[in-house]
Scaffold this active site. Sequence first.
Site, PDB file in Angstrom:
ATOM      1  CD  GLU A 190      -6.761  -2.764   5.109  1.00 45.03           C
ATOM      2  OE1 GLU A 190      -6.068  -2.009   4.388  1.00 45.03           O
ATOM      3  OE2 GLU A 190      -7.348  -3.760   4.670  1.00 45.03           O
ATOM      4  CD1 TRP A 220      -1.891  -3.178   1.930  1.00 40.08           C
ATOM      5  CD2 TRP A 220      -2.316  -5.293   1.381  1.00 40.08           C
ATOM      6  NE1 TRP A 220      -1.860  -3.257   0.562  1.00 40.08           N
ATOM      7  CE2 TRP A 220      -2.120  -4.554   0.195  1.00 40.08           C
ATOM      8  CE3 TRP A 220      -2.610  -6.660   1.286  1.00 40.08           C
ATOM      9  CZ2 TRP A 220      -2.206  -5.130  -1.070  1.00 40.08           C
ATOM     10  CZ3 TRP A 220      -2.688  -7.238   0.020  1.00 40.08           C
ATOM     11  CH2 TRP A 220      -2.491  -6.476  -1.137  1.00 40.08           C
ATOM     12  CD1 TRP A 245      -0.064  -0.807 -20.745  1.00 39.76           C
ATOM     13  CD2 TRP A 245      -2.151  -0.675 -19.976  1.00 39.76           C
ATOM     14  NE1 TRP A 245      -0.132  -1.598 -19.623  1.00 39.76           N
ATOM     15  CE2 TRP A 245      -1.416  -1.537 -19.124  1.00 39.76           C
ATOM     16  CE3 TRP A 245      -3.506  -0.445 -19.692  1.00 39.76           C
ATOM     17  CZ2 TRP A 245      -1.973  -2.157 -18.011  1.00 39.76           C
ATOM     18  CZ3 TRP A 245      -4.056  -1.060 -18.578  1.00 39.76           C
ATOM     19  CH2 TRP A 245      -3.301  -1.902 -17.758  1.00 39.76           C
ATOM     20  CG  ASN A 268      -8.970   1.611   1.014  1.00 36.22           C
ATOM     21  OD1 ASN A 268      -7.869   1.689   0.476  1.00 36.22           O
ATOM     22  ND2 ASN A 268      -9.591   0.463   1.193  1.00 36.22           N
ATOM     23  CD1 TRP A 289       0.002  -1.246 -14.382  1.00 35.85           C
ATOM     24  CD2 TRP A 289       0.899  -0.075 -12.708  1.00 35.85           C
ATOM     25  NE1 TRP A 289       1.276  -1.714 -14.202  1.00 35.85           N
ATOM     26  CE2 TRP A 289       1.853  -1.016 -13.178  1.00 35.85           C
ATOM     27  CE3 TRP A 289       1.248   0.775 -11.661  1.00 35.85           C
ATOM     28  CZ2 TRP A 289       3.129  -1.129 -12.626  1.00 35.85           C
ATOM     29  CZ3 TRP A 289       2.526   0.677 -11.108  1.00 35.85           C
ATOM     30  CH2 TRP A 289       3.446  -0.276 -11.597  1.00 35.85           C
ATOM     31  CD1 TRP A 310      -1.689   3.310  -7.507  1.00 33.30           C
ATOM     32  CD2 TRP A 310      -2.853   3.024  -9.383  1.00 33.30           C
ATOM     33  NE1 TRP A 310      -2.473   4.421  -7.676  1.00 33.30           N
ATOM     34  CE2 TRP A 310      -3.193   4.278  -8.832  1.00 33.30           C
ATOM     35  CE3 TRP A 310      -3.463   2.628 -10.573  1.00 33.30           C
ATOM     36  CZ2 TRP A 310      -4.118   5.137  -9.423  1.00 33.30           C
ATOM     37  CZ3 TRP A 310      -4.377   3.485 -11.169  1.00 33.30           C
ATOM     38  CH2 TRP A 310      -4.702   4.719 -10.596  1.00 33.30           C
TER      39      TRP A 310
END
Length: 500
Positions: free
Chosen positions: A297, A300, A328, A366, A384, A407
């Site tokens: 992580e 990441w 959208w 999370n 988003w 996102w």
Amino acid sequence: MAEKSGRGDLCSASLQMGGDLEHRSAHGMPGRMSDPVLLWFRQDLRLADQAALGAAVQEGPVIPLYVLDDQAPRQWKMGGASRWWLHHSLRSLDDDLRKKGSRLVLRQGNCVDQIVQIAEETGARRVHALHHYEPWWRNAEKALGKRLDLCLHDGALLLPPGAVRTGGGNSYRIYTPFARAVMDHMPPAEPVRAPSRIDAPGQWPKGDSLDRWGLLPTAPDWAAAFSRDWTPGEAGARANVAAFLDEAADYDRARNLPSREGSSRLSPHLHFGEVSPAQVWRQVAGAPGNATTFLKELIWRDYAHTQIWAMPAYGSENARPAFDAMPWRDLREAGVDFTAWKTGRTGYPIVDAGMRQLWTTGWMHNRVRMIAASFLIKHLLIDWRHGARWFWDTLVDASYANNSVNWQWVAGSGVDANIFSRIMAPLTQSEKFEAADYIRKWVPELAHLNDDVIHDPEAHDARPADYPAKCIDHREGRERALAAWRRISHDCGAINHRAG
């Protein structure tokens, strides 16, 4: 590592000589440089393992400064929750500096202009700072380097962007090979302790009052409960790391269980730089058990910053251009649903629990972040970017890199992302990850329901009168999302990522 930016070569010389740069006094004897140096704090509000501070203290008196610049980020100026954190973190940093014989100078306005002004007022010739990779900070670094000697140091990430590259010499776009390449460079160097003393200048420049910045909400004080969950500052970061060490080995499983709150809760401390990622890596890797999942992580986080380094507009542009054609729903049509999502009134308990936790604490588990984001994007078919902006304003750990990349991962529009047609089923996710107690805590209207009913009270004819009906049926939302996906999917097989 440090990088020279700007005029002259004093910075390079001091680094080559281990920072022990001397000059001749009026009597011809070698002496310490008396001109102060500036230490520019941004998202690196710590004294330990702070390479810019380490270099500055070896050169002479240090003027630590923080500039609240809402101009450079433009639409990405800090949101409300982050400003709450910043207030307390700056207060803590100033306290820590005073214990070392120093203090923090605060200014507000264009950061480049303010730093140059302080340099002119104090006779400082050099600025030390850590590299940061948000587009506005990169622009500010370039501008400042044209006006002052700017020494930039690594330390905000495990490795700076570009430190690992593909066989063809390109920046990695896919996380898995990126992570393998980063692991080849781990562990990071041993963290450096904070200096025992920081020499002060003969005269301090004027600074602003932190309280006058108005970073804390007052009417209403929507952050009243934040302090029950968080202790911003370097000491709070150290305490959180220490508390996590006993849990790190179980992180792989516990991080998915909202009722256990198995996340590390280190993200805001890392975002504001109150602890370095190298410090966290070293401590967690040395804890009992296998903490590989958590360490990935941290990688990441590096990966996300590498993406915004390559594509600075990641927060506002789809990384996959085919998503520009996604139909959208317009917020004029979907505004009621968007408000229901923001306020935790969708009728989906796991989503509502997460959104209420976010509003109350400035943070969300999370696993629930993914569920809530997927629900907005796919069930409600809302762009988003609207969700990302809401998180930007309400998260204490609102990172441009992490927020944007995560996102777009959920939306499927990112460089390395979950496919759009893979739609999370919030009701199934809630039961699978044992979220009953989490829902009871954050959705008290449902606290009396048993585990078999609480995940979907409407389906069991047990929905209380004060809890809303589902804003859309799961099947209906899923089919609408898939229909929208089919409209653009013929372009997605050969999507070209936007150039960095």
